[in-house]
Design a protein around this motif. Structure first.
Motif, PDB file in Angstrom:
ATOM      1  N   LEU A 577       0.820  -1.217   0.000  1.00 14.19           N
ATOM      2  CA  LEU A 577       0.000   0.000   0.000  1.00 14.19           C
ATOM      3  C   LEU A 577       0.856   1.270   0.000  1.00 14.19           C
ATOM      4  O   LEU A 577       0.361   2.363   0.241  1.00 14.19           O
ATOM      5  N   GLY A 578       2.182   1.138  -0.282  1.00 18.70           N
ATOM      6  CA  GLY A 578       3.060   2.299  -0.325  1.00 18.70           C
ATOM      7  C   GLY A 578       3.260   2.949   1.015  1.00 18.70           C
ATOM      8  O   GLY A 578       3.611   4.130   1.096  1.00 18.70           O
ATOM      9  N   ASP A 579       3.046   2.230   2.119  1.00 16.57           N
ATOM     10  CA  ASP A 579       3.090   2.793   3.463  1.00 16.57           C
ATOM     11  C   ASP A 579       4.500   2.680   4.019  1.00 16.57           C
ATOM     12  O   ASP A 579       4.935   1.595   4.418  1.00 16.57           O
ATOM     13  N   CYS A 580       5.246   3.812   4.012  1.00 17.46           N
ATOM     14  CA  CYS A 580       6.605   3.781   4.538  1.00 17.46           C
ATOM     15  C   CYS A 580       6.881   5.029   5.368  1.00 17.46           C
ATOM     16  O   CYS A 580       6.169   6.030   5.283  1.00 17.46           O
ATOM     17  N   ASP A 581       7.949   4.972   6.173  1.00 14.18           N
ATOM     18  CA  ASP A 581       8.334   6.082   7.036  1.00 14.18           C
ATOM     19  C   ASP A 581       8.796   7.264   6.188  1.00 14.18           C
ATOM     20  O   ASP A 581       9.607   7.093   5.269  1.00 14.18           O
ATOM     21  N   ARG A 582       8.290   8.488   6.457  1.00 10.06           N
ATOM     22  CA  ARG A 582       8.583   9.675   5.659  1.00 10.06           C
ATOM     23  C   ARG A 582      10.083   9.972   5.637  1.00 10.06           C
ATOM     24  O   ARG A 582      10.628  10.435   4.624  1.00 10.06           O
ATOM     25  N   THR A 583      10.776   9.711   6.754  1.00  6.59           N
ATOM     26  CA  THR A 583      12.186  10.071   6.846  1.00  6.59           C
ATOM     27  C   THR A 583      13.109   8.963   6.352  1.00  6.59           C
ATOM     28  O   THR A 583      13.990   9.196   5.526  1.00  6.59           O
ATOM     29  N   THR A 584      12.909   7.728   6.873  1.00  8.83           N
ATOM     30  CA  THR A 584      13.846   6.642   6.574  1.00  8.83           C
ATOM     31  C   THR A 584      13.455   5.821   5.357  1.00  8.83           C
ATOM     32  O   THR A 584      14.307   5.195   4.726  1.00  8.83           O
ATOM     33  N   GLY A 585      12.176   5.791   5.034  1.00  9.29           N
ATOM     34  CA  GLY A 585      11.713   4.965   3.924  1.00  9.29           C
ATOM     35  C   GLY A 585      11.426   3.534   4.328  1.00  9.29           C
ATOM     36  O   GLY A 585      11.042   2.717   3.477  1.00  9.29           O
ATOM     37  N   GLU A 586      11.604   3.202   5.666  1.00  7.85           N
ATOM     38  CA  GLU A 586      11.302   1.841   6.108  1.00  7.85           C
ATOM     39  C   GLU A 586       9.797   1.606   6.041  1.00  7.85           C
ATOM     40  O   GLU A 586       8.991   2.491   6.335  1.00  7.85           O
ATOM     41  N   CYS A 587       9.439   0.395   5.628  1.00  7.59           N
ATOM     42  CA  CYS A 587       8.022   0.065   5.498  1.00  7.59           C
ATOM     43  C   CYS A 587       7.380  -0.013   6.876  1.00  7.59           C
ATOM     44  O   CYS A 587       7.887  -0.694   7.776  1.00  7.59           O
ATOM     45  N   ARG A 588       6.281   0.680   7.042  1.00  7.79           N
ATOM     46  CA  ARG A 588       5.555   0.634   8.304  1.00  7.79           C
ATOM     47  C   ARG A 588       4.870  -0.712   8.420  1.00  7.79           C
ATOM     48  O   ARG A 588       4.416  -1.293   7.428  1.00  7.79           O
ATOM     49  N   GLN A 589       4.763  -1.202   9.659  1.00 10.27           N
ATOM     50  CA  GLN A 589       4.149  -2.505   9.958  1.00 10.27           C
ATOM     51  C   GLN A 589       4.851  -3.620   9.199  1.00 10.27           C
ATOM     52  O   GLN A 589       4.390  -4.754   9.160  1.00 10.27           O
ATOM     53  N   HIS A 590       5.964  -3.272   8.599  1.00 15.47           N
ATOM     54  CA  HIS A 590       6.811  -4.225   7.897  1.00 15.47           C
ATOM     55  C   HIS A 590       6.001  -5.141   6.985  1.00 15.47           C
ATOM     56  O   HIS A 590       6.067  -6.363   7.071  1.00 15.47           O
ATOM     57  N   LYS A 591       5.233  -4.553   6.139  1.00 16.46           N
ATOM     58  CA  LYS A 591       4.449  -5.314   5.171  1.00 16.46           C
ATOM     59  C   LYS A 591       5.006  -5.047   3.780  1.00 16.46           C
ATOM     60  O   LYS A 591       5.051  -3.906   3.333  1.00 16.46           O
ATOM     61  N   CYS A 592       5.440  -6.129   3.127  1.00 15.26           N
ATOM     62  CA  CYS A 592       6.027  -5.997   1.795  1.00 15.26           C
ATOM     63  C   CYS A 592       5.107  -6.595   0.741  1.00 15.26           C
ATOM     64  O   CYS A 592       4.244  -7.430   1.028  1.00 15.26           O
ATOM     65  N   HIS A 593       5.310  -6.160  -0.477  1.00 14.06           N
ATOM     66  CA  HIS A 593       4.662  -6.824  -1.598  1.00 14.06           C
ATOM     67  C   HIS A 593       5.231  -8.236  -1.722  1.00 14.06           C
ATOM     68  O   HIS A 593       6.373  -8.495  -1.316  1.00 14.06           O
ATOM     69  N   PRO A 594       4.447  -9.174  -2.247  1.00 14.68           N
ATOM     70  CA  PRO A 594       4.971 -10.535  -2.460  1.00 14.68           C
ATOM     71  C   PRO A 594       6.284 -10.500  -3.236  1.00 14.68           C
ATOM     72  O   PRO A 594       6.487  -9.634  -4.095  1.00 14.68           O
ATOM     73  N   LYS A 595       7.173 -11.462  -2.870  1.00 11.78           N
ATOM     74  CA  LYS A 595       8.468 -11.629  -3.519  1.00 11.78           C
ATOM     75  C   LYS A 595       9.460 -10.536  -3.145  1.00 11.78           C
ATOM     76  O   LYS A 595      10.497 -10.390  -3.766  1.00 11.78           O
ATOM     77  N   LEU A 596       9.159  -9.716  -2.097  1.00  4.92           N
ATOM     78  CA  LEU A 596      10.092  -8.704  -1.631  1.00  4.92           C
ATOM     79  C   LEU A 596      10.297  -8.856  -0.129  1.00  4.92           C
ATOM     80  O   LEU A 596       9.401  -9.313   0.580  1.00  4.92           O
ATOM     81  N   TYR A 597      11.476  -8.437   0.360  1.00  6.19           N
ATOM     82  CA  TYR A 597      11.727  -8.496   1.797  1.00  6.19           C
ATOM     83  C   TYR A 597      12.767  -7.447   2.165  1.00  6.19           C
ATOM     84  O   TYR A 597      13.295  -6.731   1.310  1.00  6.19           O
TER      85      TYR A 597
END
Length: 752
Positions: A577-597
């Motif tokens: 859902l494109g949900d990442c931290d504004r500063t670091t870019g880390e994915c919030r709730q650590h949810k990735c698209h399939p085939k990514l980690y």
């Protein structure tokens, strides 16, 4: 005199020595003359060689037009001057380039090309651009002309703007707009207004165009006047400033009201009826001379009149003698060569030809009223009359003029002008005629300058120091169209959507509700979504979310999904859902698209992995027939049909094997080597001599030791017992957990 020694050396073949020569051996001690080499300079250089090596004869410099080791080649015909020993030209003709000028410049180049590269160094033919002029200028460049380096138009065709003139002016009827195409500086013919949205007057303007700001006509058709040429002049008037008088009569008419026709022989006449130009066939004073009265023309000069007693010669025509000459019937009236009356003038007429009288406007005085030869008034003129003969009336020639002045710089430069006009009028410095006061209060203005003495009428103003008449309309965007009469500044503020002292500047289109401060232009309600900065002219970054950006700095209040960074300029497209931290870019709730980690979900799972752990990248679901944490292993060869899913054989195992990947062998004591593919229990029973769920009990061994008794249960019963025991253990564990949880809750309640 040449020494004898020199004559002696020449005899011994030293003629090719340039300097000294040994007279005994013939050896040249210095250089050879050009074209020869050798010890005695008696060997000839190769043809076309200008100078060769003294010893070897190798050519060091070819004659003009040749090159090569032996000067055997001709320089290119496209060399401008010559070429060096290698054939490289010393300059090319303008249409060629290359070391030997062997290439033709592009026909798109103007004035030739660069000697080395062939680029069009001196410009392109019209309509092209680029280093090699191989690009076409944008179609909307005016005259198809553009900048050679960038391809940007010098000027745009009517109605277009922008660097490439590819954008239509925002205003439909705009002819010339600003670079950003939002503001128009010139309208198409027939339109005016800030946005060129209004039609020019369709009355009687001389041209289709009108003033962009006011819509006023530049000039009127013949017979019309007014700012919009809406008023008709009096009959036969060509140019006027009111409906009662005329400044200039139409051709063929004269008089104060242009009510009189010029004499029939005149094509046009002065305001007092004197002919200015004659019809064809007529000439001379008052156009009375007639070409038809001449009986003989020689070299464009008349030599004889048809009637020699009452006509005289004038150029290629004949003129009638004055009817005011004294004469006797049957005798000559005037001299045939010049028209002078032979026996003088009748009473009151003067001049050699007796055409004139002393003007009644001459002042009386000590001298005679006028000179009897020239007619010039010798004592001056009555008030209002001018020129040497007092035949020019001020108010007659300049309607509404109160005071004229006469200027006499020389006999050939003698004229009269209106200096001051009467009440309600002023002298127009361009035409010299009196015009109505310009929108003056009480119709009162200075007769010379036109300055409104009582101020301007409502809705009009003057520009002090620039133009004193109240000829400027208060801006259409001034509230109630009222403004300062001496400068034009709006007095009551601006109409909705405009600001500045003259209310001529539009509020920024990015101001919320198109509302801004009437003095500064600042957006009083803030910016519309997506805009920020001074007057909200700047647009938020396209990566900002619908919340927009900070109205002062332009920083995105929130990034669009999939973006992060100070300006939302970076992507975190791997986050669910494109949900990442504004500063670091880390994915919030650590949810990735399939085939990514990974923390940024920007690392791809191994090729054969469908789903991997978002932290470690270990594969939790491989493609068919692959297994392992990195899907690096193939399914066991013992999987039935060779298929495995999620690290387990999908269709069971081949006979004799069990386990997730069928890697374990059934006990060899299972009947037919068959066992359950999940548990390994022998489902067909045991071979003779063996017993137990896994056929692990050797009956013969029990009998020998005397320790075994015949079992009370069959193999099937044993299987049920084992499965029941497992289920019982599970029930006990669940019940224990429930009891523990209830005790914990009661303890928490007691504490609180």
């Amino acid at each position: 005199m040449v020494p004898d020694v020199l004559n002696s050396t020449q005899v011994q073949n030293c003629s090719n020595c340039l300097t000294g020569c040994n007279t005994l051996t013939g050896y040249c001690e210095g250089s050879c003359t050009y074209g020869f080499f050798g010890d005695s300079c008696n060997e000839t250089c190769v043809p076309n060689c200008f100078r060769c090596n003294r010893t070897s004869g190798a050519c060091e410099h070819c004659k003009d037009g040749f090159y090569g080791e032996k000067c055997q080649s001709n320089c290119s015909s496209t060399c401008m001057y010559d070429c060096d020993q290698d054939g490289v030209c010393f300059g090319c003709l303008s249409e060629y380039f290359g070391p030997q000028c062997q290439y033709e410049c592009s026909t798109n180049c103007s004035l030739g090309c660069h000697r080395d590269t062939g680029s069009c160094a001196y410009g392109c033919v019209n309509g092209l651009w680029g280093d090699f002029c191989n690009n076409s200028c944008p179609v909307n460049c005016d005259s198809s002309s553009c900048h050679q380096r960038s391809g940007s138009c010098w000027t745009c065709k009517s109605g277009f703007g922008g660097n490439q003139c590819s954008t239509k002016c925002t205003d439909e009827h705009c002819s010339l707009c600003t670079y950003d195409v939002t503001s128009c500086s010139k309208c198409l013919d027939g339109w005016y207004g800030t946005r060129c949205e209004k039609n020019c007057p369709t009355s009687h303007c001389r041209t289709l165009s009108c003033d962009k700001n006011s819509g006023k006509c530049g000039s009127c058709e013949s017979g019309w006047f007014g700012e919009y040429c809406e008023n008709k002049c009096i009959k036969n008037c060509d140019r006027c400033s009111d409906i009662t008088t005329c400044d200039v009569c139409k051709s063929g008419f004269y008089g104060y009201f242009c009510q009189l026709s010029c004499p029939i022989e005149c094509k046009d006449c002065e305001r007092d009826g004197k002919c200015k130009t004659c019809l064809e066939g007529f000439k001379g004073r008052d156009c009375k001379c007639e070409v038809s009265e001449c009986s003989n023309v020689t070299n464009n000069r008349c030599s004889q009149c048809k009637n020699e007693t009452s006509w005289f010669l004038f150029e290629d025509a004949c003129c009638p003698c004055s009817e005011h000459c004294n004469h006797t019937s049957g005798q000559e009236i005037c001299h045939p060569e010049n028209g002078n009356c032979i026996t003088g003038c009748q009473e009151e007429y003067i001049g050699d030809q007796c055409f004139d009288t002393c003007s009644e406007n001459c002042l009386k005085g000590n001298q005679s009223t006028c000179n009897y030869t020239t007619g010039v008034c010798q004592n001056g003129c009555l008030p209002g009359w001018f020129m040497p003969k007092c035949d020019f009336n001020c108010s007659y020639n300049f309607p509404h003029c109160l005071e004229c002045k006469e200027y006499n710089y020389s006999p050939a430069d003698h004229f009269v002008q209106c200096y001051r006009c009467g009440p309600g009028f002023y002298r127009d410095f361009q035409t010299g005629f009196c015009k109505s006061c310009y929108n003056c209060l009480n119709d009162s203005c200075d007769g010379v300058t036109g300055l409104c003495t009582d101020g301007c009428q409502d809705g009009w103003y003057s520009l002090s120091g620039v133009h004193y008449q109240c000829q400027f309309r208060c801006g259409e965007n001034c509230l109630e169209r009222t403004c300062n009469s001496s400068g034009g500044q709006c007095l009551n503020g601006c109409n909705y959507g405009y600001y500045s002292s003259y209310c001529q500047i539009s509020c920024s289109s990015n101001c919320k509700n198109n509302t801004c401060d009437k003095e500064t232009g600042n957006c009083t309600l803030g910016c519309s979504p997506g805009a920020y900065g001074y007057h909200c002219y700047s647009v938020c970054q396209s990566h900002c979310s619908v919340l927009g950006c900070d109205k002062e700095t332009g920083r995105c209040l929130e990034c669009k999904p999939g973006r992060y960074g100070e300006k939302c300029e970076k992507e975190c497209s791997g986050c669910l859902l494109g949900d990442c931290d504004r500063t670091t870019g880390e994915c919030r709730q650590h949810k990735c698209h399939p085939k990514l980690y990974g923390p940024y979900c920007n690392t791809t799972c191994v090729e054969s992995c469908l789903i991997c752990d978002e932290k470690s990248g270990h594969c939790s679901q491989c493609v068919t027939n692959r297994t392992g944490s990195k899907c690096e292993k193939t399914c066991g060869e013992r999987c039935l049909h060779g298929n495995c899913v999620d690290g387990a054989c999908a269709d069971g195992c081949m006979n004799g094997y069990f386990g997730k990947l069928c890697s374990d062998a059934c006990n060899s004591t299972c009947k037919s080597d068959i066992c359950d593919f999940k548990s390994g229990i022998c489902t067909k029973g045991c071979i003779d001599g063996w017993d137990g769920a896994f056929c692990e009990v050797n009956l013969a061994a029990k009998t020998r030791s005397g320790e075994s008794k015949k079992s009370k249960y069959s193999t099937g019963e044993i299987i049920l017992i084992v499965l029941g025991s497992i289920a019982g253990v599970i029930v006990i564990v669940v019940v224990s957990c429930l009891l523990h949880c209830n005790r914990s809750r009661r303890a928490e309640n007691l504490v609180t």
